[in-house]
Design a protein around this motif. Structure first.
Motif, PDB file in Angstrom:
ATOM      1  N   PRO A 155       0.816  -1.223   0.000  1.00  0.00           N
ATOM      2  CA  PRO A 155       0.000   0.000   0.000  1.00  0.00           C
ATOM      3  C   PRO A 155       0.845   1.267   0.000  1.00  0.00           C
ATOM      4  CG  PRO A 155      -0.845  -1.585   1.588  1.00  0.00           C
ATOM      5  CD  PRO A 155       0.466  -2.133   1.107  1.00  0.00           C
ATOM      6  N   GLU A 156       2.037   1.199   0.604  1.00  0.00           N
ATOM      7  CA  GLU A 156       2.917   2.376   0.645  1.00  0.00           C
ATOM      8  C   GLU A 156       3.668   2.579  -0.663  1.00  0.00           C
ATOM      9  OE1 GLU A 156       2.993   0.315   4.745  1.00  0.00           O
ATOM     10  OE2 GLU A 156       3.060  -0.267   2.625  1.00  0.00           O
ATOM     11  N   HIS A 157       3.541   1.635  -1.593  1.00  0.00           N
ATOM     12  CA  HIS A 157       4.279   1.710  -2.855  1.00  0.00           C
ATOM     13  C   HIS A 157       3.354   1.889  -4.053  1.00  0.00           C
ATOM     14  CE1 HIS A 157       7.705  -0.751  -0.762  1.00  0.00           C
ATOM     15  NE2 HIS A 157       7.615   0.494  -0.323  1.00  0.00           N
ATOM     16  N   LEU A 158       2.186   2.442  -3.814  1.00  0.00           N
ATOM     17  CA  LEU A 158       1.230   2.639  -4.905  1.00  0.00           C
ATOM     18  C   LEU A 158       1.547   3.910  -5.674  1.00  0.00           C
ATOM     19  CD1 LEU A 158      -2.089   1.407  -3.274  1.00  0.00           C
ATOM     20  CD2 LEU A 158      -0.783   0.315  -5.107  1.00  0.00           C
ATOM     21  N   GLN A 159       2.745   3.947  -6.204  1.00  0.00           N
ATOM     22  CA  GLN A 159       3.122   4.875  -7.260  1.00  0.00           C
ATOM     23  C   GLN A 159       4.204   4.148  -8.048  1.00  0.00           C
ATOM     24  OE1 GLN A 159       4.604   8.210  -4.846  1.00  0.00           O
ATOM     25  NE2 GLN A 159       6.627   7.907  -5.720  1.00  0.00           N
ATOM     26  N   TYR A 160       4.230   4.378  -9.325  1.00  0.00           N
ATOM     27  CA  TYR A 160       5.086   3.565 -10.189  1.00  0.00           C
ATOM     28  C   TYR A 160       6.262   4.361 -10.736  1.00  0.00           C
ATOM     29  CZ  TYR A 160       1.685  -0.099  -9.629  1.00  0.00           C
ATOM     30  OH  TYR A 160       0.876  -1.054  -9.071  1.00  0.00           O
ATOM     31  N   HIS A 161       6.618   5.424 -10.031  1.00  0.00           N
ATOM     32  CA  HIS A 161       7.820   6.176 -10.354  1.00  0.00           C
ATOM     33  C   HIS A 161       8.592   6.378  -9.058  1.00  0.00           C
ATOM     34  CE1 HIS A 161       4.745   9.116  -9.138  1.00  0.00           C
ATOM     35  NE2 HIS A 161       5.737   9.826  -8.647  1.00  0.00           N
ATOM     36  N   LEU A 162       9.887   6.531  -9.182  1.00  0.00           N
ATOM     37  CA  LEU A 162      10.713   6.760  -8.010  1.00  0.00           C
ATOM     38  C   LEU A 162      10.696   8.240  -7.641  1.00  0.00           C
ATOM     39  CD1 LEU A 162      13.809   4.532  -8.901  1.00  0.00           C
ATOM     40  CD2 LEU A 162      11.773   3.937  -7.559  1.00  0.00           C
ATOM     41  N   PRO A 163      10.948   8.553  -6.379  1.00  0.00           N
ATOM     42  CA  PRO A 163      11.027   9.959  -5.992  1.00  0.00           C
ATOM     43  C   PRO A 163      12.026  10.708  -6.874  1.00  0.00           C
ATOM     44  CG  PRO A 163      10.994   8.569  -4.050  1.00  0.00           C
ATOM     45  CD  PRO A 163      11.114   7.643  -5.231  1.00  0.00           C
ATOM     46  N   ALA A 164      11.677  11.919  -7.189  1.00  0.00           N
ATOM     47  CA  ALA A 164      12.480  12.811  -8.041  1.00  0.00           C
ATOM     48  C   ALA A 164      12.365  12.486  -9.523  1.00  0.00           C
ATOM     49  CB  ALA A 164      13.949  12.819  -7.638  1.00  0.00           C
ATOM     50  N   GLU A 165      11.664  11.414  -9.865  1.00  0.00           N
ATOM     51  CA  GLU A 165      11.413  11.118 -11.264  1.00  0.00           C
ATOM     52  C   GLU A 165      10.073  11.710 -11.690  1.00  0.00           C
ATOM     53  OE1 GLU A 165      13.674   6.802 -11.910  1.00  0.00           O
ATOM     54  OE2 GLU A 165      11.494   6.924 -11.963  1.00  0.00           O
TER      55      GLU A 165
END
Length: 851
Positions: free
Chosen positions: A551-561
């Motif tokens: 649930p904490e990884h529900l984004q598919y880009h890395l920070p700063a990307e």
């Protein structure tokens, strides 16, 4: 070192035990009992059961109806008396007092039955020692054992006592574990306080005649690390649990220590963030740990038991062993002086303040030389204090592993503590030379993590099967001296913590049991036997679905990307959401069946994580669908936007209920989806952008028709014929199991029939590490008799590694294409790090990225 009480020599063996640990009684009472023991008839008790070694299940040796020769622990309103010896360790009195309270709580009985429960440590309980001397108890395998204990019935131990239940330990923790084992057997969960698992009433409690033997544990030192406590543990302790003391203090640590003993753990790395008062800043904390016989250690970033973020008051630049060795040595020596009398594991080495690299040395070679100098100086301090033989540990964590690989010489009797990559995949396994070291090896593992690429601190979603797989590999490779797991705020990591520590206590017994069966028994103990199977089914789906993406990884880009959408089509996301919906529906069906006194535990352990993770997925994928459909299907986009807002509200409502209503508000401040501060932004999820509320009001429209999308043809692990060199790992991966190499070679075979067309073949692996440090993961895939070699490097910290741990898989694509029709497959690998989740085939003509 354990401290003996200097007061009265003997305890009253018939007197009550006080809340503080016991009525020490008078010497006259104790001597009277020992005189009764002298000359009593000799008999050998339970030798056959003792030699068998493995204890029976609790339900087999504690029951509600009397059988011939059973010991009556409680019945008809009366319970057996609990007796100890004043010469014993204080933790024994604590455990005995807890057992007395547990029996009374479960049975409603008052002390005063004819039987007695004798609780004591070999050599510290004269009455039990008399039984041993009279050969009434065989302790041949108990003497000198580490943290072991016996539970046995003894008829007529002294005149006037018809029967006794004797709990005897090889050492102080072994004795305490024995008392808490009886408590667990009668129905007192280790999580009775930390998860509000209320004990269910039992009118009568009988212990079967004979002997149960427990220990020694598989792993010598087993425990937890409280970390990233900013989110819940400190706010809860400061505002709710112990507002009168600076967090974290004795009122909180006492509850932690009791839990550790009930879970048969023995070591704690205390909370250490800047928001927390350092553990040793309050001398009462260390004294309390000694009372509870808990071994204190410290994390990789805290050498010599010093909390650098709270105790190093000079500038951080001065924490430099090259330019300020005298200042740093004085700082370490202070802790050696204050804690030399306690049982501790001393962390050696040096890193920077908090979780940062060493200050001073610039090159790997300079760091290696400096660390070797530091080892010598730190060990000299311990030797000067008279504790040179105390256990010591060195953790080559993050950049320190590179220094170790460069030839760092660690003293032979120091335990090497191997870390995972912070996401559950162990980076290094001991080789033959490391297995031969006197100090042995250990593992520092994570169930919670604050750091790159994205943190996971809210819900605990690491599958027990991954713990079993990775810690089992570590055990097989010789990491058997110390296991410590980072549990974050401890809640809601109850299940994972329990599994990790039970495996550390009994590796072979725990990993031999199917994960679903273990979880079912855990659910029976914590929620109730009548709903244990459906609860286990729900938790199986919970771990499977959230393993695909936490649930904490529900984004598919890395920070700063640059932000990018998920690789799932709307239909695929809907299929994923249907899995969560089915899980919630099952939850709703069994919730009314849970006993009223277990409703709080059910919410904390099952309902909150299931519903919160489902709502997090609805919020993310509905918001994403809104954005994708906005220009092509406005009505459906608005409906999806409404779903996203409702899911966001559901997360808030669930979390408020956890904090304000559960257990009468006991956990206020504990549960937080995100912390209240703005720290650590670069490691945290960017919440999805929801459309304006006014733009998502229900609107007339039509149900969106499902789009036809090209689908994968999947060969799952269970489709393979498993031969020598491979085995199925249950409970892990998107398919529900994985195909794991055992490290001895051999092939696993399968057949697949593909529809007409051209197909691309992809092999999905678990993002684990090879057996040998630094090696790539390698396997050979044979397709229709032609071998294809596949390999993937494992560079921790790289972008490929980051995407692998967020996806919990690595996808390797075979060169070339396959035509439709039947194909024979075979896979071979000689490294136990190779674990196959699936072999997938994708139509080449589909315009779609692999994911």
């Amino acid at each position: 070192m354990a401290r003996a009480w200097p007061s009265a020599r003997w305890a009253s063996f018939c007197g009550p035990i006080s809340e503080a640990g016991g009525d020490k009684g008078t010497a006259v009472e104790g001597l009277y009992l020992f005189r009764l023991l002298r000359g009593h008839a000799v008999g050998l008790i339970g030798l056959a059961a003792f030699l068998l070694g493995t204890p029976a299940r609790a339900e087999e040796w504690v029951h509600d109806r009397a059988r011939a020769g059973d010991f009556m622990l409680a019945a008809k309103g009366r319970m057996a008396r609990i007796v100890t010896d004043a010469a014993d360790h204080e933790v024994v009195w604590i455990a005995a007092a807890d057992l007395r309270r547990d029996i009374a709580t479960i049975s409603g009985a008052n002390e005063g039955g004819t039987g007695q429960v004798w609780i004591g440590t070999l050599g510290r309980n004269a009455a039990i020692d008399r039984l041993v001397a009279a050969k009434r108890i065989d302790v041949g395998r108990l003497k000198g054992a580490w943290e072991s204990f016996l539970i046995l019935t003894v008829d007529r131990p002294v005149p006037g006592v018809a029967q006794a239940l004797v709990i005897v330990g090889s050492d102080r923790r072994g004795t305490a574990y024995g008392a808490y084992e009886v408590a667990r057997a009668i129905g007192m969960s280790p999580w009775h306080w930390w998860a509000d698992v209320a004990p269910l009433h039992r009118d009568a409690l009988y212990v079967a005649k004979g002997m149960q033997r427990f220990g020694p544990p598989s792993v010598k030192y087993r425990g937890i690390f409280l970390n990233d406590e900013d989110w819940g543990l400190v706010p809860w302790a400061a505002g709710t649990h112990a507002p009168g003391e600076k967090p974290l203090g004795p009122q909180t640590y006492e509850k932690v220590f009791e839990l550790l003993l009930r879970l048969k753990a023995n070591i704690l790395w205390p909370a250490m963030h800047k928001v927390t008062r350092p553990f040793n800043a309050d001398p009462a904390n260390a004294a309390l740990a000694d009372r509870y016989a808990i071994v204190m250690g410290s994390s990789h970033a805290e050498p010599m038991l010093r909390n650098n973020v709270g105790e190093w008051t000079a500038p951080a630049a001065d924490f430099d062993y090259l330019k300020n060795p005298d200042g740093v040595r004085r700082y370490w020596e202070e802790r050696v002086t204050t804690d030399a009398a306690y049982e501790s594991v001393w962390t050696l080495g040096m890193r920077g303040i908090h979780d940062s690299g060493m200050v001073g040395p610039k090159t790997v070679e300079e760091r290696r030389a400096t660390l070797e100098r530091i080892f010598a100086d730190q060990r000299a301090m311990l030797g000067k204090a008279g504790i040179g033989a105390a256990p010591q540990v060195f953790t080559p964590y993050k950049e320190v592993l590179d220094v170790y690989r460069a030839g760092l010489k660690v003293p032979d009797d120091v335990t090497l503590m191997w870390p995972d990559d912070n996401f559950g995949y162990i980076r290094h396994f001991p080789d033959a030379a490391e297995r031969a070291r006197k100090g042995g090896s250990g593992v520092y593992y994570h169930l919670s993590y604050l750091g790159a690429p994205l943190s996971y601190l809210w819900l605990s979603t690491t599958p027990p099967a991954l713990i079993r797989q990775e810690m089992g590999r570590a055990w097989d490779k010789g990491a058997r001296t110390m296991w410590v797991v980072n549990v974050g705020d401890l809640k809601p990591a109850e299940l994972g913590t329990d599994y990790f520590l039970r495996m550390a206590w009994d590796v072979e017994g725990t990993r031999a049991e199917p994960v679903d069966r273990w979880v079912e028994r855990w659910a029976a103990d914590t929620i109730g036997a009548t709903v244990a199977r459906p609860v286990a089914d729900i938790l199986r789906d919970y771990h499977r679905l959230n393993f695909e993406r936490r649930p904490e990884h529900l984004q598919y880009h890395l920070p700063a990307e640059k932000a990018r959408q998920s690789p799932l089509t709307i239909d695929e996301a809907d299929k994923r959401l249907a899995g969560f919906a089915a899980m919630e529906e099952a939850l709703g069906r069994i919730e009314p069946l849970v006993a009223p006194e277990r409703r709080d535990a059910f919410f904390e352990l099952v309902a909150y994580p299931v519903r919160a993770s489902a709502a997090a997925n609805r919020r993310f994928f509905a918001a994403e669908a809104h954005d994708r459909l906005r220009d092509v299907d406005l009505a459906e986009a608005m409906r999806r936007g409404q779903v996203a807002h409702e899911a966001d509200a559901a997360i808030g409502a669930l979390t408020r209920h956890y904090n304000r209503a559960v257990a009468g508000g006991k956990w206020r401040g504990m549960m937080a989806v995100e912390p209240a501060d703005g720290q650590w932004r670069s490691y945290r999820l960017t919440p999805p952008i929801l459309p304006p509320v006014d733009a998502v009001a229900p609107a007339p429209g039509h149900e969106r028709m499902a789009n036809e999308t090209a689908s994968w043809t999947v060969v799952a692990p269970r489709d393979f014929a498993v031969e020598a060199g491979w085995r199925l790992v249950d409970g892990l991966g998107r398919q529900g199991d994985m195909l794991a190499a055992t490290g001895i070679g051999g092939r696993a075979k399968a057949a697949v029939t593909l529809p007409a067309g051209r197909w691309q073949m992809v092999v999905d692996l678990l993002p684990a590490y090879a057996d040998h440090d630094g090696d790539p993961l390698e396997l050979t895939v044979r397709v229709d008799g032609v071998d294809h070699a596949l390999a993937v490097t494992r560079e921790t910290g790289s972008r490929d590694w980051a995407m692998g741990v967020l996806d919990n898989r690595l996808s390797l694509t075979l060169a070339g294409e396959l035509a439709g029709g039947g194909h024979d497959l075979a896979v071979s690998a000689s490294d136990s790090g190779v674990m196959i989740e699936a072999v997938r085939f994708m139509p080449v003509q589909a315009d779609r990225a692999l994911h």
